[in-house]
Design a protein around this motif. Structure first.
Motif, PDB file in Angstrom:
ATOM      1  N   ILE A   1       0.856  -1.177   0.000  1.00 49.80           N
ATOM      2  CA  ILE A   1       0.000   0.000   0.000  1.00 49.80           C
ATOM      3  C   ILE A   1       0.899   1.236   0.000  1.00 49.80           C
ATOM      4  N   ILE A   2       0.373   2.336  -0.511  1.00 46.97           N
ATOM      5  CA  ILE A   2       1.153   3.571  -0.564  1.00 46.97           C
ATOM      6  C   ILE A   2       0.320   4.720   0.007  1.00 46.97           C
ATOM      7  N   PRO A   3       0.527   5.045   1.266  1.00 45.62           N
ATOM      8  CA  PRO A   3      -0.085   6.256   1.796  1.00 45.62           C
ATOM      9  C   PRO A   3       0.641   7.493   1.245  1.00 45.62           C
ATOM     10  N   VAL A   4      -0.114   8.544   1.024  1.00 45.27           N
ATOM     11  CA  VAL A   4       0.450   9.812   0.558  1.00 45.27           C
ATOM     12  C   VAL A   4       0.282  10.824   1.686  1.00 45.27           C
ATOM     13  N   TYR A   5       1.368  11.494   2.011  1.00 45.81           N
ATOM     14  CA  TYR A   5       1.399  12.448   3.112  1.00 45.81           C
ATOM     15  C   TYR A   5       1.627  13.863   2.584  1.00 45.81           C
ATOM     16  N   LYS A   6       0.944  14.821   3.168  1.00 46.97           N
ATOM     17  CA  LYS A   6       1.145  16.229   2.835  1.00 46.97           C
ATOM     18  C   LYS A   6       1.988  16.868   3.941  1.00 46.97           C
ATOM     19  N   HIS A   7       3.203  17.203   3.595  1.00 45.15           N
ATOM     20  CA  HIS A   7       4.131  17.887   4.498  1.00 45.15           C
ATOM     21  C   HIS A   7       4.328  17.159   5.828  1.00 45.15           C
ATOM     22  N   PRO A   8       4.758  15.887   5.785  1.00 50.11           N
ATOM     23  CA  PRO A   8       5.024  15.184   7.048  1.00 50.11           C
ATOM     24  C   PRO A   8       6.228  15.806   7.764  1.00 50.11           C
ATOM     25  N   LYS A   9       6.383  15.477   9.020  1.00 52.79           N
ATOM     26  CA  LYS A   9       7.467  16.069   9.827  1.00 52.79           C
ATOM     27  C   LYS A   9       8.847  15.860   9.222  1.00 52.79           C
ATOM     28  N   ASP A  10       9.085  14.684   8.624  1.00 50.69           N
ATOM     29  CA  ASP A  10      10.420  14.415   8.080  1.00 50.69           C
ATOM     30  C   ASP A  10      10.658  15.065   6.715  1.00 50.69           C
ATOM     31  N   TYR A  11       9.595  15.508   6.043  1.00 47.42           N
ATOM     32  CA  TYR A  11       9.698  16.222   4.759  1.00 47.42           C
ATOM     33  C   TYR A  11       8.670  17.356   4.746  1.00 47.42           C
ATOM     34  N   PRO A  12       8.879  18.406   5.535  1.00 46.70           N
ATOM     35  CA  PRO A  12       7.848  19.439   5.718  1.00 46.70           C
ATOM     36  C   PRO A  12       7.541  20.289   4.484  1.00 46.70           C
ATOM     37  N   ASP A  13       8.370  20.214   3.455  1.00 43.63           N
ATOM     38  CA  ASP A  13       8.146  21.032   2.263  1.00 43.63           C
ATOM     39  C   ASP A  13       7.711  20.217   1.046  1.00 43.63           C
ATOM     40  N   ALA A  14       7.197  18.997   1.271  1.00 42.15           N
ATOM     41  CA  ALA A  14       6.893  18.133   0.130  1.00 42.15           C
ATOM     42  C   ALA A  14       5.705  17.221   0.420  1.00 42.15           C
ATOM     43  N   TYR A  15       5.183  16.649  -0.657  1.00 40.10           N
ATOM     44  CA  TYR A  15       4.268  15.512  -0.566  1.00 40.10           C
ATOM     45  C   TYR A  15       5.139  14.267  -0.623  1.00 40.10           C
ATOM     46  N   VAL A  16       4.795  13.269   0.161  1.00 42.69           N
ATOM     47  CA  VAL A  16       5.579  12.044   0.231  1.00 42.69           C
ATOM     48  C   VAL A  16       4.658  10.841   0.055  1.00 42.69           C
ATOM     49  N   ALA A  17       5.098   9.897  -0.761  1.00 43.55           N
ATOM     50  CA  ALA A  17       4.409   8.614  -0.916  1.00 43.55           C
ATOM     51  C   ALA A  17       5.355   7.544  -0.392  1.00 43.55           C
ATOM     52  N   ARG A  18       4.922   6.811   0.612  1.00 38.51           N
ATOM     53  CA  ARG A  18       5.773   5.840   1.284  1.00 38.51           C
ATOM     54  C   ARG A  18       5.157   4.449   1.154  1.00 38.51           C
ATOM     55  N   VAL A  19       5.946   3.489   0.729  1.00 41.29           N
ATOM     56  CA  VAL A  19       5.470   2.110   0.570  1.00 41.29           C
ATOM     57  C   VAL A  19       5.386   1.437   1.937  1.00 41.29           C
ATOM     58  N   TRP A  20       4.259   0.777   2.163  1.00 39.10           N
ATOM     59  CA  TRP A  20       4.045  -0.021   3.372  1.00 39.10           C
ATOM     60  C   TRP A  20       3.752  -1.459   2.980  1.00 39.10           C
ATOM     61  N   GLU A  21       4.109  -2.393   3.844  1.00 41.08           N
ATOM     62  CA  GLU A  21       3.665  -3.782   3.735  1.00 41.08           C
ATOM     63  C   GLU A  21       2.362  -3.847   4.517  1.00 41.08           C
ATOM     64  N   GLY A  22       1.265  -3.742   3.788  1.00 42.35           N
ATOM     65  CA  GLY A  22      -0.040  -3.657   4.421  1.00 42.35           C
ATOM     66  C   GLY A  22      -0.434  -4.886   5.212  1.00 42.35           C
ATOM     67  N   ALA A  23       0.031  -6.060   4.794  1.00 41.73           N
ATOM     68  CA  ALA A  23      -0.335  -7.296   5.487  1.00 41.73           C
ATOM     69  C   ALA A  23       0.196  -7.321   6.921  1.00 41.73           C
ATOM     70  N   ARG A  24       1.313  -6.654   7.149  1.00 44.91           N
ATOM     71  CA  ARG A  24       1.907  -6.611   8.495  1.00 44.91           C
ATOM     72  C   ARG A  24       1.867  -5.209   9.095  1.00 44.91           C
ATOM     73  N   ASN A  25       1.282  -4.262   8.366  1.00 44.18           N
ATOM     74  CA  ASN A  25       1.198  -2.870   8.803  1.00 44.18           C
ATOM     75  C   ASN A  25       2.570  -2.301   9.163  1.00 44.18           C
ATOM     76  N   LEU A  26       3.542  -2.535   8.246  1.00 40.48           N
ATOM     77  CA  LEU A  26       4.909  -2.071   8.467  1.00 40.48           C
ATOM     78  C   LEU A  26       5.365  -1.147   7.347  1.00 40.48           C
ATOM     79  N   PRO A  27       5.961  -0.011   7.697  1.00 40.19           N
ATOM     80  CA  PRO A  27       6.510   0.852   6.655  1.00 40.19           C
ATOM     81  C   PRO A  27       7.792   0.253   6.096  1.00 40.19           C
ATOM     82  N   THR A  28       8.067   0.535   4.841  1.00 36.77           N
ATOM     83  CA  THR A  28       9.356   0.163   4.262  1.00 36.77           C
ATOM     84  C   THR A  28      10.212   1.427   4.215  1.00 36.77           C
ATOM     85  N   ASN A  29      11.427   1.306   3.739  1.00 40.26           N
ATOM     86  CA  ASN A  29      12.289   2.483   3.601  1.00 40.26           C
ATOM     87  C   ASN A  29      12.184   3.092   2.205  1.00 40.26           C
TER      88      ASN A  29
END
Length: 84
Positions: free
Chosen positions: A16-44
């Protein structure tokens, strides 16, 4: 990562790919981060862009077609989540 099209998703059971608007680690950008949805774990693996439209275009090009709006109570920086 330059593009989600470069990602090998074959090791993930339910990517799954959640999309974030200005998260704390990237406050000036939109970020799409891959997660392993079956285990609810973020990837790098992530991409960042200046606009939501750029993020969406990249995610769609990687074969993700289902866009979900955030559920009540989710982190307010989550704009949407994408599934295949």
């Amino acid at each position: 990562m330059e593009s989600m099209r470069q990602v090998d998703f074959s090791d993930l059971i339910f990517p799954i790919i959640p999309v974030y608007k200005h998260p704390k680690d990237y406050p000036d950008a939109y970020v799409a981060r891959v997660w392993e949805g079956a285990r609810n774990l973020p990837t790098n693996t992530l991409i960042k862009r200046e606009t939501l439209q750029e993020i969406r275009k990249d995610i769609k090009a990687a074969g993700f077609t289902i866009r979900l709006t955030p559920a009540e109570g989710e982190d307010p920086v989550i704009v949407e989540t994408w599934l295949r």
